[in-house]
Design a protein around this motif. Structure first.
Motif, mmCIF file in Angstrom:
data_model
loop_
_atom_site.group_PDB
_atom_site.id
_atom_site.type_symbol
_atom_site.label_atom_id
_atom_site.label_comp_id
_atom_site.label_asym_id
_atom_site.label_seq_id
_atom_site.Cartn_x
_atom_site.Cartn_y
_atom_site.Cartn_z
ATOM 1 N N VAL A 134 42.452 25.503 39.168
ATOM 2 C CA VAL A 134 43.013 26.612 38.390
ATOM 3 C C VAL A 134 42.530 27.924 39.002
ATOM 4 O O VAL A 134 41.587 27.935 39.804
ATOM 5 C CB VAL A 134 42.602 26.539 36.896
ATOM 6 C CG1 VAL A 134 43.114 25.254 36.251
ATOM 7 C CG2 VAL A 134 41.098 26.655 36.723
ATOM 8 N N ASN A 135 43.154 29.026 38.609
ATOM 9 C CA ASN A 135 42.680 30.323 39.073
ATOM 10 C C ASN A 135 41.211 30.498 38.716
ATOM 11 O O ASN A 135 40.783 30.114 37.619
ATOM 12 C CB ASN A 135 43.476 31.465 38.440
ATOM 13 C CG ASN A 135 44.870 31.595 39.000
ATOM 14 O OD1 ASN A 135 45.205 31.011 40.025
ATOM 15 N ND2 ASN A 135 45.701 32.362 38.316
ATOM 16 N N ALA A 136 40.444 31.081 39.635
ATOM 17 C CA ALA A 136 39.045 31.406 39.373
ATOM 18 C C ALA A 136 38.973 32.891 39.025
ATOM 19 O O ALA A 136 39.543 33.728 39.724
ATOM 20 C CB ALA A 136 38.182 31.105 40.587
ATOM 21 N N VAL A 137 38.284 33.205 37.933
ATOM 22 C CA VAL A 137 38.058 34.582 37.521
ATOM 23 C C VAL A 137 36.581 34.875 37.753
ATOM 24 O O VAL A 137 35.724 34.136 37.255
ATOM 25 C CB VAL A 137 38.458 34.809 36.044
ATOM 26 C CG1 VAL A 137 38.204 36.246 35.636
ATOM 27 C CG2 VAL A 137 39.927 34.422 35.813
ATOM 28 N N LEU A 138 36.305 35.936 38.500
ATOM 29 C CA LEU A 138 34.948 36.211 38.969
ATOM 30 C C LEU A 138 34.518 37.636 38.652
ATOM 31 O O LEU A 138 35.355 38.540 38.583
ATOM 32 C CB LEU A 138 34.873 36.074 40.497
ATOM 33 C CG LEU A 138 35.677 34.973 41.138
ATOM 34 C CD1 LEU A 138 35.755 35.182 42.641
ATOM 35 C CD2 LEU A 138 35.035 33.648 40.814
ATOM 36 N N LEU A 139 33.218 37.815 38.541
ATOM 37 C CA LEU A 139 32.622 39.150 38.589
ATOM 38 C C LEU A 139 31.779 39.213 39.848
ATOM 39 O O LEU A 139 30.878 38.369 40.035
ATOM 40 C CB LEU A 139 31.743 39.427 37.367
ATOM 41 C CG LEU A 139 32.448 39.564 36.035
ATOM 42 C CD1 LEU A 139 31.417 39.842 34.941
ATOM 43 C CD2 LEU A 139 33.483 40.676 36.067
ATOM 44 N N ASP A 140 32.078 40.152 40.739
ATOM 45 C CA ASP A 140 31.277 40.385 41.937
ATOM 46 C C ASP A 140 30.418 41.623 41.645
ATOM 47 O O ASP A 140 30.964 42.680 41.292
ATOM 48 C CB ASP A 140 32.166 40.636 43.153
ATOM 49 C CG ASP A 140 32.906 39.395 43.589
ATOM 50 O OD1 ASP A 140 32.266 38.332 43.682
ATOM 51 O OD2 ASP A 140 34.116 39.471 43.834
ATOM 52 N N ILE A 141 29.106 41.484 41.794
ATOM 53 C CA ILE A 141 28.162 42.521 41.388
ATOM 54 C C ILE A 141 27.298 42.897 42.588
ATOM 55 O O ILE A 141 26.625 42.044 43.160
ATOM 56 C CB ILE A 141 27.280 42.022 40.226
ATOM 57 C CG1 ILE A 141 28.165 41.542 39.070
ATOM 58 C CG2 ILE A 141 26.316 43.117 39.774
ATOM 59 C CD1 ILE A 141 27.462 40.638 38.081
ATOM 60 N N PHE A 142 27.308 44.192 42.942
ATOM 61 C CA PHE A 142 26.532 44.682 44.077
ATOM 62 C C PHE A 142 25.784 45.934 43.681
ATOM 63 O O PHE A 142 26.317 46.769 42.943
ATOM 64 C CB PHE A 142 27.448 45.028 45.261
ATOM 65 C CG PHE A 142 28.189 43.854 45.803
ATOM 66 C CD1 PHE A 142 27.603 43.008 46.729
ATOM 67 C CD2 PHE A 142 29.472 43.564 45.372
ATOM 68 C CE1 PHE A 142 28.274 41.906 47.235
ATOM 69 C CE2 PHE A 142 30.162 42.470 45.866
ATOM 70 C CZ PHE A 142 29.560 41.640 46.796
ATOM 71 N N THR A 143 24.580 46.101 44.204
ATOM 72 C CA THR A 143 23.866 47.358 44.118
ATOM 73 C C THR A 143 23.768 47.891 45.538
ATOM 74 O O THR A 143 23.260 47.225 46.421
ATOM 75 C CB THR A 143 22.476 47.179 43.485
ATOM 76 O OG1 THR A 143 22.632 46.672 42.162
ATOM 77 C CG2 THR A 143 21.717 48.502 43.430
ATOM 78 N N VAL A 144 24.313 49.095 45.747
ATOM 79 C CA VAL A 144 24.362 49.681 47.092
ATOM 80 C C VAL A 144 23.724 51.051 47.086
ATOM 81 O O VAL A 144 23.523 51.653 46.039
ATOM 82 C CB VAL A 144 25.808 49.779 47.612
ATOM 83 C CG1 VAL A 144 26.398 48.382 47.788
ATOM 84 C CG2 VAL A 144 26.685 50.595 46.685
#
Length: 99
Positions: A89-99
């Motif tokens: 199934v579709n994957a729903v993601l949160l991508d979290i970065f500190t830059v």
């Protein structure tokens, strides 16, 4: 594995400076089954948290890391990687970065 393809959706949902020269960026991404991000690397480490579906991280020098809904994986800086929707199934993601 997987076909290198753009995600179905990717949008920034948060950009928050910390007042000390860094900022946290959170993107919500939807990836179709059997697709993956192109092989890439990040200048700063980050996290991907799976909200729905299943993803597998392929990271240079490591065993594949599967994450299902409710789990996260860490992506270190400067290593080639690709995230694959290894589910059906579709994957729903949160991508979290500190830059």
């Amino acid at each position: 594995p997987g076909q290198p393809t753009r995600s179905l959706e990717s949008r920034e949902i948060l950009r928050a400076p910390d007042g000390h020269g860094h900022e946290t960026i959170v993107n919500r991404t939807v990836r179709a089954p059997g697709t993956r991000a192109p092989i890439h690397f990040h200048d700063a480490g980050g996290l991907t948290c799976v909200l729905e579906g299943e993803m597998t991280l392929y990271l240079a020098g490591s065993e594949p890391q599967k994450a299902v809904a409710g789990q996260c994986y860490f992506m270190p800086a400067d290593l080639p990687m690709s995230g694959v929707n290894s589910g059906s199934v579709n994957a729903v993601l949160l991508d979290i970065f500190t830059v």
